[in-house]
Motif scaffolding. Sequence first.
Motif, PDB file in Angstrom:
ATOM      1  N   ILE A 235       1.363  -1.491   0.150  1.00  0.00           N
ATOM      2  CA  ILE A 235      -0.227  -0.436  -0.074  1.00  0.00           C
ATOM      3  C   ILE A 235       0.503   1.351  -0.175  1.00  0.00           C
ATOM      4  O   ILE A 235       1.511   1.903   1.157  1.00  0.00           O
TER       5      ILE A 235
ATOM      6  N   TRP B 257      -8.585 -10.304  -8.741  1.00  0.00           N
ATOM      7  CA  TRP B 257      -7.331 -10.837  -8.277  1.00  0.00           C
ATOM      8  C   TRP B 257      -6.695 -12.247  -6.831  1.00  0.00           C
ATOM      9  O   TRP B 257      -5.778 -12.607  -7.214  1.00  0.00           O
TER      10      TRP B 257
ATOM     11  N   ILE C 252      -7.779  -2.077   2.241  1.00  0.00           N
ATOM     12  CA  ILE C 252      -8.949  -1.222   2.512  1.00  0.00           C
ATOM     13  C   ILE C 252     -10.267  -1.096   2.938  1.00  0.00           C
ATOM     14  O   ILE C 252     -10.612  -0.599   3.409  1.00  0.00           O
ATOM     15  N   LEU C 253     -10.331  -2.295   1.802  1.00  0.00           N
ATOM     16  CA  LEU C 253     -11.648  -2.620   2.089  1.00  0.00           C
ATOM     17  C   LEU C 253     -11.870  -2.630   4.230  1.00  0.00           C
ATOM     18  O   LEU C 253     -13.080  -2.468   4.040  1.00  0.00           O
TER      19      LEU C 253
ATOM     20  N   GLN D 172     -13.162  -6.414  -7.756  1.00  0.00           N
ATOM     21  CA  GLN D 172     -11.499  -6.422  -8.092  1.00  0.00           C
ATOM     22  C   GLN D 172     -10.497  -6.951  -6.441  1.00  0.00           C
ATOM     23  O   GLN D 172      -9.854  -7.892  -7.131  1.00  0.00           O
ATOM     24  N   ILE D 173     -10.946  -7.303  -6.143  1.00  0.00           N
ATOM     25  CA  ILE D 173     -10.209  -8.781  -4.305  1.00  0.00           C
ATOM     26  C   ILE D 173     -10.335  -9.682  -5.076  1.00  0.00           C
ATOM     27  O   ILE D 173      -9.713 -10.469  -5.798  1.00  0.00           O
TER      28      ILE D 173
ATOM     29  N   ILE E 205      -3.425   3.625  -4.392  1.00  0.00           N
ATOM     30  CA  ILE E 205      -4.830   3.559  -4.542  1.00  0.00           C
ATOM     31  C   ILE E 205      -4.700   4.754  -5.347  1.00  0.00           C
ATOM     32  O   ILE E 205      -6.204   4.559  -6.359  1.00  0.00           O
TER      33      ILE E 205
ATOM     34  N   ALA F 233      -6.271  -4.555  -1.657  1.00  0.00           N
ATOM     35  CA  ALA F 233      -6.834  -4.208  -1.276  1.00  0.00           C
ATOM     36  C   ALA F 233      -7.997  -4.788  -0.155  1.00  0.00           C
ATOM     37  O   ALA F 233      -9.300  -3.886   0.285  1.00  0.00           O
TER      38      ALA F 233
ATOM     39  N   ASN G  67      -1.871  -8.110  -3.808  1.00  0.00           N
ATOM     40  CA  ASN G  67      -2.526  -7.128  -4.511  1.00  0.00           C
ATOM     41  C   ASN G  67      -3.406  -7.143  -3.755  1.00  0.00           C
ATOM     42  O   ASN G  67      -4.345  -6.261  -3.053  1.00  0.00           O
TER      43      ASN G  67
ATOM     44  N   LEU H 190     -14.929  -2.528  -5.055  1.00  0.00           N
ATOM     45  CA  LEU H 190     -13.459  -2.843  -4.190  1.00  0.00           C
ATOM     46  C   LEU H 190     -13.310  -4.330  -4.450  1.00  0.00           C
ATOM     47  O   LEU H 190     -12.903  -5.413  -4.091  1.00  0.00           O
TER      48      LEU H 190
ATOM     49  N   LEU I 102     -12.231   1.874  -5.884  1.00  0.00           N
ATOM     50  CA  LEU I 102     -13.048   2.452  -5.008  1.00  0.00           C
ATOM     51  C   LEU I 102     -13.685   3.511  -4.857  1.00  0.00           C
ATOM     52  O   LEU I 102     -14.613   3.655  -4.091  1.00  0.00           O
TER      53      LEU I 102
ATOM     54  N   ILE J 278      -6.093   0.448  -7.570  1.00  0.00           N
ATOM     55  CA  ILE J 278      -7.301   0.579  -7.244  1.00  0.00           C
ATOM     56  C   ILE J 278      -8.002   1.199  -7.740  1.00  0.00           C
ATOM     57  O   ILE J 278      -9.580   1.659  -6.669  1.00  0.00           O
TER      58      ILE J 278
END
Lengths: 288, 292, 284
Positions: free
Chosen positions: C44, C242, C260-261, C238-239, C49, C257, C253, C235, C66, C62
């Motif tokens: 991160i 990945w 962040i989530l 995306q996770i 971001i 992420a 990654n 998000l 995001l 992201i």
Amino acid sequence: MESRFISEINGKKNYSNTMSDMMSEKTEDAKTEAPIAEKYKLQTKDVNVFYGDFQAIKDISMNIKPKSITAFIGPSGCGKSTFLRLFNRMNDYIEDFKMEGKIKIDDKNIYKDKIQLEQLRKEVGMVFQKPNPFPKSIFENVAYGLKIQGIKDKKLIADRVEKALVQADLWNEVKDNLSKSALTLSGGQQQRLCIARTLAVEPSIILMDEPTSALDPISTAKIEELIHHLKQYYTIIIVTHNMQQAARISDYTAFFYMGELIEFDKTKKIFTNPEKKRTENYITGRFG
Amino acid sequence: MRKIREFIIEKTLLSSALITVAVTVGIILVLAVEAFSFFREVSIFDFFTDTEWTPLFTKKHYGILPLLTGTLLTTFIAISVALPIGLSISIYLSEYAPRSFRKTIKPLLELLAAVPTVVYGFFALVVVTPFLQQFIPSLSGFNSLSAGIVMGIMIIPFVSSLSEDALFAVPKALREASYGMGATRLQTAFKVVVPAASSGIIVSIILAISRAIGETMIVAIAAGQQPRLTLDPTVPVETITAYIVQVSLGDVQHGSLEYKTIFAAGITLFALTFLLNTLSFQIRKKFRQKYD
Amino acid sequence: MTNVQKNRLKDQLFKFWGIACTLIGLVLLVIFIGGILIDGLSRIDWAFITDLPSRKAEKSGIWTPLMGSVWILVLTAIISFPISVAAGVYLEEYAKKNRLSALLEINISNLAGVPSIIYGLLGLEVFVRIMNLGASVLAGALTLSLLILPIIIVATREAIKAVPGSIRDASYALGASKWQTIWNQVLPASSGGILTGVILALSRAVGEAAPLIIVGALAYVPFAPQGPLDQFSVLPIQIFNWISRPQQGFIDNAAAAIIILLLITFIMNGIAVYFRNKWQKKLQ
């Protein structure tokens, strides 16, 4: 001070060994404790109870004779129920409950760690304010105390259930419906069932916390009669709001006020010629 | 004037409430219409008896059984984890724990259910499966065991929270009666409190099952995408939900039979959860009356 | 050993078992989050971001998912809030005990138990196809709004129920109409509870992937959405994307992420708990 009127009670009771009694009172921790056990079923000495910062019981000492009925009276919040619940350690699960002093049953300190809570509660049964049968059958309610002790003998359980129901004067009303839910009984029957449930465990002391306050007058009369009858086998301590009830059924009466034991004497004396002004005021209905 | 305004406001609020009915009707309609057109091409008998589900292959089979067993297998594993743990937690919190502990721990447990499920999927695939492979070397990279276990952890608070509410609602007088006869807390819990709260506990279990059946991301990530009629927890399977995700990720033409399969799978899933939810609602209604 | 002793021992054993059970879920969660922090924290940085997604793991950021999540969050809040609070107020304050209210009651309880993926199928047919919104942010937000509707309705009803009746009586006694009483007294007094429910429901929506995948949200979108009709990713998707890649770089990654989530989820939960506590104190 407490021991003074206790000795007064003793003086008036026609027990021959009043002297040795007083002696042993004074020499609490000496070897002469043994004889007391025969005299007193239950003794408390300098008992204080705290809930956090609040002191609910203030320095109470009291001796209770076997096979007698003792009534605890006093205005609500005076500590009478708290005091009663000390005898089977029912307050133990309350958070920030703290007790000081000694309570002895049959001369054994029940607040010593070695004492098993569960054993104590078999010895000291309790009947509560509102009838609180389990949502199970009538039979299962009475058998409950036996089953949790690990008794598996079905015949023995059935016998003890019957005996307890007979003693509680309920047998004739329910003998054909033992498998019916206890919740189908009337309030008075439920309370007698709760008494039977307690008797089945064969305690020697029965604590009753306002057992008739939720009942109608007829059911109350029945329970009072029952209590009177049970006296020949058990030591009974009853908390009551109803002064007539105390006068009707008890041998001794203790008057509590603000966590203190104001006066403890023969019921007759308390109701006709109390020592203390406060007792008199309460009994004559001037407060409380 | 005031009356008219009050009338309009009430009807506006009512129509908001009616939107929820529209949602239900919408769900049933959408699923039924697409599933109906699916069953015009695939016999309903084959759907429930064929043991293969291969709509995306050249040789197509449309038997829901492999997806159904995949769903039930992961659910079963999840409940096997969540039920004993969740129930023990609820009994501990309501019968043993100090009130202050109970107050702090409950929101923390709720946090378990607040974590997004895709995160749990990651947990199952990247942490739990490699960990379990140390003990079960034959464990496949995708399997229902890890997915089920992790899903079980996720639904712990579903079981514990509702059960604890039910246990806590049992009148104190019943506990005192039991203690008063010399029962331990454990005896009181299992012989008096749990039976008295049984309907509430059953509701919590049913809702947890329903939640596990409908859970999607954990199984889509960690259980695999191979519809397979098996009860072996170590091999890849596919659940109904994972299949719907799999198709949606691909490029499927609207109106094609593949497109309709997700609705046929969806209506099966909906029927299952609907049955469970209705059952729990009925039990809860009865249970409420008992305590009032 | 006597029976009494045996029972005591069992009692004690269960106590420890209960504590162990209570802590195990949380301990696992902590271990797991710890592992994610180790995997993902180093990944991160500001670029992670603000970067757009890329085929190369180390270049991927992201930003688009995001922003997609932010769009979804805001739109879902705008759509679901008025409808569900209105429905909650109706059920608690207006509905009489009749067939209709019984039906509404069963219905909401049932909706709360419908799997989220089923809402995705509904959204796909109704919003994407019939209303022709396509796989847009708006279609996604509408779908999630329906999903969280029952949650907010239940929370609203609980909050209103907690308002003491005396407040209503006082207002009626002064000649206020029903709606005036609700708007001026009941809603302000219950706002803390409603807000808590709304935030918790939105935090659930932010973590949802399944219904949005069904609606057609993409795993890869080149740009952040500019308007409600644009394509989007979020998000969690995306996770998910990945995680499905074999290379370790993408797994890292995904971990980053997830941090962040989780941060977003936990902050929202924290705010909700804060509001709830503040509100409960005020009520007392």
